[in-house]
Design a protein around this motif. Sequence first.
Motif, PDB file in Angstrom:
ATOM      1  N   UNK A  15       0.618  -0.855  -0.336  1.00 35.22           N
ATOM      2  CA  UNK A  15       0.430  -0.139   0.368  1.00 35.22           C
ATOM      3  C   UNK A  15       1.545   1.250   0.283  1.00 35.22           C
ATOM      4  N   UNK A  16       0.273   2.415  -0.182  1.00 34.93           N
ATOM      5  CA  UNK A  16       0.982   3.542  -0.187  1.00 34.93           C
ATOM      6  C   UNK A  16       1.305   4.156   0.873  1.00 34.93           C
ATOM      7  N   UNK A  17       1.664   4.760   1.372  1.00 38.92           N
ATOM      8  CA  UNK A  17       1.576   5.905   2.756  1.00 38.92           C
ATOM      9  C   UNK A  17       1.857   7.219   2.313  1.00 38.92           C
ATOM     10  N   UNK A  18       1.114   7.802   3.092  1.00 40.37           N
ATOM     11  CA  UNK A  18       0.970   9.076   3.063  1.00 40.37           C
ATOM     12  C   UNK A  18       2.271  10.121   2.120  1.00 40.37           C
ATOM     13  N   UNK A  19       3.041   9.518   3.329  1.00 36.68           N
ATOM     14  CA  UNK A  19       5.039   9.761   3.141  1.00 36.68           C
ATOM     15  C   UNK A  19       5.064   9.451   2.391  1.00 36.68           C
ATOM     16  N   UNK A  20       4.789   8.982   1.612  1.00 37.23           N
ATOM     17  CA  UNK A  20       5.404   7.853  -0.288  1.00 37.23           C
ATOM     18  C   UNK A  20       4.761   8.269  -0.953  1.00 37.23           C
ATOM     19  N   UNK A  21       3.810   9.216  -0.577  1.00 33.54           N
ATOM     20  CA  UNK A  21       2.775   9.793  -1.486  1.00 33.54           C
ATOM     21  C   UNK A  21       3.786  11.040  -2.257  1.00 33.54           C
ATOM     22  N   UNK A  22       3.605  11.988  -1.100  1.00 30.79           N
ATOM     23  CA  UNK A  22       4.479  13.216  -1.090  1.00 30.79           C
ATOM     24  C   UNK A  22       5.980  12.881  -1.890  1.00 30.79           C
ATOM     25  N   UNK A  23       6.367  12.082  -1.210  1.00 32.52           N
ATOM     26  CA  UNK A  23       8.359  11.560  -1.692  1.00 32.52           C
ATOM     27  C   UNK A  23       8.129  11.445  -2.970  1.00 32.52           C
ATOM     28  N   UNK A 246       9.573  -6.087 -10.169  1.00 30.01           N
ATOM     29  CA  UNK A 246       9.071  -5.165  -9.167  1.00 30.01           C
ATOM     30  C   UNK A 246       8.162  -3.984  -9.922  1.00 30.01           C
ATOM     31  N   UNK A 247       7.275  -3.800  -9.913  1.00 29.28           N
ATOM     32  CA  UNK A 247       6.752  -2.982 -10.410  1.00 29.28           C
ATOM     33  C   UNK A 247       5.932  -1.748  -9.330  1.00 29.28           C
ATOM     34  N   UNK A 248       5.064  -0.158 -10.243  1.00 31.86           N
ATOM     35  CA  UNK A 248       4.451   0.001  -9.692  1.00 31.86           C
ATOM     36  C   UNK A 248       3.357   0.298 -10.435  1.00 31.86           C
ATOM     37  N   UNK A 278       0.739   3.228  -5.889  1.00 32.72           N
ATOM     38  CA  UNK A 278       0.739   4.407  -6.690  1.00 32.72           C
ATOM     39  C   UNK A 278       1.868   5.209  -6.643  1.00 32.72           C
ATOM     40  N   UNK A 279       3.036   3.902  -6.975  1.00 32.42           N
ATOM     41  CA  UNK A 279       4.488   4.650  -8.102  1.00 32.42           C
ATOM     42  C   UNK A 279       4.735   4.388  -8.433  1.00 32.42           C
TER      43      UNK A 279
END
Length: 312
Positions: A15-23, A246-248, A278-279
């Motif tokens: 899952x996509x964390x808020x920190x990863x989303x912003x980064x 690995x893939x987004x 989300x990556x």
Amino acid sequence: MSIGQRANLIEVRHSLSDEDRDAARASIERTQRHFNEFDGTMREAYDAMTAQTPVADGAGLESVTNADVEGWWIRPRAAPAHRAILFLHGGAFVLGSAWGYRGFASQVAVRAGVHTFVLDYPLAPEHPFPAAHDAVLAALRWLANGGIREVALVGDSAGGGLALAALGIDEPRTLNIASVAAFSPWVDLALTGPSFKSDATRDAVLTRPVLADAAAAYLGAVDPTDGRASPLHGIPGGRLPPIALQVGTDELLFDDARRYAASAAEQGNTVQLDIYEGLHHVFQRSTHELPGARHALDEVARFISQCWTPDA
């Protein structure tokens, strides 16, 4: 995180964390500014962008140029002499260099504790198919002749495709391939994946015209389903080393990874597919700002370490 398993395929969704989303947003914006503002050729811009991944602490760098190969050794301290990672860079077969990828490769090398050779393979259109494929095979033979008893293949995008295509050769045992790890691999130069064709895909890194032009530059008149160029269409059955992909989810090549994983597993090969919600394409390069990138590289290093022959 969710984990599913079926017939040789382990699929893990992160899952996509808020920190990863912003980064991730900041990383993409920085990359877009880089290309918009860079004063030089596209190859120079791409090398400068990939070189932004920092060299990991504890990694020595050594340039190699000889009759067999060109590239860079990344040498972590206290790494075993009989094992190596062969790292194959991305760039859609038309961009990229071992010099630019030293930092990215070092992040894998130090985590895995293994000497890593980053190959400079010839680029299209000056050197069309099968030049890159043949250069990979030559590098594998060079490593074997140099006393390397086991090799892990690692690559991103086109480099991931090259790594997987190398599994279709007729001498897998003599080349001692212990495992393959591919980040967002480009495995179908026919460009038939649903995520590639879908208008719902919002890829912030790649565009359809860029990939189509690169495929044409590399292939020329060659059939795009030739397994040496598009390993999705040439997967050997039931005899491959373990494979990690690995893939987004936000990628045109999302379904390249999914289709390869499913097909390889159906043919009896062991595959782990990690999907990062989300990556973007090859998000693993953003080791400084993106926690998900560091996590993904840790997972790849763990996978590679688990696949060596215990007594080799």
